[in-house]
Design an enzyme around this catalytic site. Sequence first.
Site, PDB file in Angstrom:
ATOM      1  CB  VAL A 191      -0.774   0.063   1.192  1.00 22.93           C
ATOM      2  CG1 VAL A 191      -1.970   1.228   1.182  1.00 22.93           C
ATOM      3  CG2 VAL A 191      -1.764  -1.431   1.379  1.00 22.93           C
ATOM      4  N   PRO A 192       1.277   1.731  -1.081  1.00 25.83           N
ATOM      5  CG  PRO A 192       1.251   2.242  -3.450  1.00 25.83           C
ATOM      6  CD  PRO A 192       0.487   1.440  -2.312  1.00 25.83           C
ATOM      7  CB  CYS A 193       1.693   5.397   2.589  1.00 28.32           C
ATOM      8  SG  CYS A 193       3.042   4.428   3.574  1.00 28.32           S
ATOM      9  CG  HIS A 194       6.545   4.647  -1.194  1.00 24.45           C
ATOM     10  ND1 HIS A 194       6.003   3.776  -1.200  1.00 24.45           N
ATOM     11  CD2 HIS A 194       7.153   5.000  -2.665  1.00 24.45           C
ATOM     12  CE1 HIS A 194       6.058   3.109  -2.536  1.00 24.45           C
ATOM     13  NE2 HIS A 194       6.899   3.837  -3.189  1.00 24.45           N
TER      14      HIS A 194
END
Length: 186
Positions: free
Chosen positions: A151-154
């Site tokens: 879950v690419p919160c970056h």
Amino acid sequence: MTATELDDTATGSDTRARTADWVTLSTPDGPFTVIADDAGRVLASGWTDDPGYLAVLVSPSLRPATLRAGRDLSAITDAVTAYYDGDHEAPDAVEVVQRSGPFLERAWEALRTVRPGEPVTYTALAALAGGPLAVRAAASSCARNAAALFVPCHRVLRSDGTLGGFRYGLEIKQSLLNREALDREA
């Protein structure tokens, strides 16, 4: 196989019988650990070699009572390896399960639609999650995301284009964004 019991304060009472598996991989950004349930779904992941640190990030309704090392998690580890080999969409194929309120769950789903090399702002994430005025809640979804990389919160930035926060440090966040931008340009 080794197993680690989590203490009762870190585990929801309705999940005491659950066992989850974990594995740590070496990556260019440091050790990366994944915790997965018995269905092979990611419960938590991040740049640490401490599965206990990740386990407490899991929602109490999903949190395992026991962590076990050694089970084959090749579908997950293959996705991480492929990501670092340049296939930045490989983690998209791995199922993730996280629980929280309706907006946070929608925001986590929306994060999985943000393409590599195309970061969005917290404002844009709020809109993607169906709450264009819920910018603080969108930021909270990133802060409470237990499944980093999957879950690419970056891929979320402040409205001024700066990095904002990241649980594993801004150096790793910048490294991930640089890696995705370089490969997108190639």
